[in-house]
Each structure stands twice: as structure tokens, then as C-alpha cells.
Design an enzyme around this catalytic site. Structure first.
Site, PDB file in Angstrom:
ATOM      1  N   ASP A 103       0.840  -1.191   0.000  1.00 19.28           N
ATOM      2  CA  ASP A 103       0.000   0.000   0.000  1.00 19.28           C
ATOM      3  C   ASP A 103       0.878   1.245   0.000  1.00 19.28           C
ATOM      4  OD1 ASP A 103      -3.219   0.546   0.966  1.00 19.28           O
ATOM      5  OD2 ASP A 103      -1.797   2.217   1.117  1.00 19.28           O
ATOM      6  N   HIS A 106     -10.209  -5.413  -3.581  1.00 21.52           N
ATOM      7  CA  HIS A 106      -8.903  -5.677  -2.968  1.00 21.52           C
ATOM      8  C   HIS A 106      -9.072  -6.061  -1.519  1.00 21.52           C
ATOM      9  CE1 HIS A 106      -9.838  -1.368  -2.676  1.00 21.52           C
ATOM     10  NE2 HIS A 106      -9.208  -1.361  -1.518  1.00 21.52           N
ATOM     11  N   LEU A 107      -8.147  -6.881  -1.051  1.00 21.56           N
ATOM     12  CA  LEU A 107      -8.005  -7.149   0.378  1.00 21.56           C
ATOM     13  C   LEU A 107      -6.805  -6.386   0.890  1.00 21.56           C
ATOM     14  CD1 LEU A 107      -8.457 -10.987   0.985  1.00 21.56           C
ATOM     15  CD2 LEU A 107     -10.120  -9.171   1.302  1.00 21.56           C
TER      16      LEU A 107
HETATM   17  P1  AMP Z   1      -9.830   1.317   0.037  1.00 20.47           P
HETATM   18  O1  AMP Z   1     -10.159   2.543   0.821  1.00 20.47           O
HETATM   19  O2  AMP Z   1     -10.192   0.051   0.749  1.00 20.47           O
HETATM   20  O3  AMP Z   1     -10.389   1.394  -1.364  1.00 20.47           O
HETATM   21  O4  AMP Z   1      -8.252   1.264  -0.065  1.00 20.47           O
HETATM   22  C1  AMP Z   1      -7.515   1.815  -1.117  1.00 20.47           C
HETATM   23  C2  AMP Z   1      -6.073   1.739  -0.723  1.00 20.47           C
HETATM   24  O5  AMP Z   1      -5.287   1.929  -1.891  1.00 20.47           O
HETATM   25  C3  AMP Z   1      -5.617   2.798   0.282  1.00 20.47           C
HETATM   26  O6  AMP Z   1      -5.088   2.144   1.435  1.00 20.47           O
HETATM   27  C4  AMP Z   1      -4.547   3.589  -0.477  1.00 20.47           C
HETATM   28  O7  AMP Z   1      -3.481   3.991   0.339  1.00 20.47           O
HETATM   29  C5  AMP Z   1      -4.111   2.587  -1.528  1.00 20.47           C
HETATM   30  N1  AMP Z   1      -3.557   3.148  -2.742  1.00 20.47           N
HETATM   31  C6  AMP Z   1      -4.059   4.145  -3.511  1.00 20.47           C
HETATM   32  N2  AMP Z   1      -3.287   4.363  -4.576  1.00 20.47           N
HETATM   33  C7  AMP Z   1      -2.273   3.468  -4.499  1.00 20.47           C
HETATM   34  C8  AMP Z   1      -1.140   3.174  -5.316  1.00 20.47           C
HETATM   35  N3  AMP Z   1      -0.871   3.867  -6.440  1.00 20.47           N
HETATM   36  N4  AMP Z   1      -0.289   2.202  -4.929  1.00 20.47           N
HETATM   37  C9  AMP Z   1      -0.533   1.505  -3.799  1.00 20.47           C
HETATM   38  N5  AMP Z   1      -1.584   1.717  -2.992  1.00 20.47           N
HETATM   39  C10 AMP Z   1      -2.448   2.690  -3.341  1.00 20.47           C
END
Ligand code: AMP
Length: 120
Positions: free
Chosen positions: A35, A105-106
Site C-alpha cells: 500500500d 482488494h483485500l
Molecule cells: P480502500 O479505501 O479500501 O479502497 O483502499 C484503497 C487503498 O489503496 C488505500 O489504502 C490507499 O493507500 C491505496 N492506494 C491508492 N493508490 C495506491 C497506489 N498507487 N499504490 C498503492 N496503494 C495505493
């Protein structure tokens, strides 16, 4: 939950190689990466390569090979990461679930005591 998939979401762009990621593991059906804003010493995201929006979408419509590959990959990650004395797996779905990226995603979190599951 509605399952209209937005192919411009950031994880779709990662899967197409348009945005870099810190890959932990890749298989034919699954990608796992760190993440970008970790909430714990270990914070790995695991995504299917297919166009699924939420947990229920994936669980209902993915093929047996995708389902098995995804979950076996999650298990391998919990074994290979330094998670400490336990870990948490979270999947947010939809607005009330706090989902920011509309590609299933998990989150695998660990490496410290994680406290209560919800704070409010
Ligand atoms: P959610 O709120 O469950 O949709 O989680 C989305 C997650 O994606 C968050 O924890 C963000 O920090 C992560 N995220 C967003 N953009 C990226 C990226 N480019 N690379 C890795 N993680 C990301």
C-alpha cells in the site's frame, strides 16, 4: 452493491502497467503490492486481475480458478511477511464501507498490535 466497473480506476491502471507498484507477489490471476500509505508495518493489497468492484462481486462472479488463486496468494503472503503475532484482513465495499478504489482488494495488515477493529 452495484458492479459497474470503471476501467480508469487506479488499480486497473496499475494492472495495465501505467502506474508503478511495489509488487510482493504476482500470479496468473492475482497481484499483491505494498500500500502506498501503509497503516501498519505490513500493509499489502491483494487484487484480482479481473474487473471486479467489490468482495461480493468477486465472490459471486469469479471463476473457481480465480477464486482459488486469489485466496492461495493471500495465504502465501501471510506466510512470507513478518506479521508478528497475528494480522487483519479487511475489504472495504462501497461508500459506507469506505472504499476509495473501486477495484476489489483485500488489505493484509500486521507487524504491530492492531487494536480494536473499528474506532467509531
Ligand atoms: P480502500 O479505501 O479500501 O479502497 O483502499 C484503497 C487503498 O489503496 C488505500 O489504502 C490507499 O493507500 C491505496 N492506494 C491508492 N493508490 C495506491 C497506489 N498507487 N499504490 C498503492 N496503494 C495505493
Amino acid at each position: 452493491m452495484p458492479h459497474a466497473y470503471d476501467p480508469q480506476n487506479i488499480f486497473a491502471r496499475i494492472l495495465r502497467g501505467e502506474i508503478p507498484n511495489k509488487t510482493v507477489m504476482e500470479t496468473p490471476h492475482t497481484l499483491a503490492f505494498h500500500d502506498i500509505a501503509p497503516q501498519a508495518p505490513v500493509h499489502v493489497l491483494v487484487i484480482p486481475k479481473g474487473a471486479y468492484v467489490t468482495f461480493d462481486h468477486f465472490a459471486a462472479e469469479a471463476g473457481e480458478d480465480e477464486l482459488a488463486d486469489f485466496h492461495r496468494t493471500c495465504a502465501k503472503i501471510t506466510a512470507m511477511m513478518d506479521l508478528g503475532a497475528g494480522y487483519r484482513v479487511i475489504s472495504n465495499a462501497g461508500d459506507d464501507g469506505g472504499q476509495e478504489v473501486p477495484h476489489y482488494h483485500l488489505h493484509i495488515l500486521g507487524g504491530r498490535p492492531l487494536g480494536p477493529m473499528l474506532v467509531r
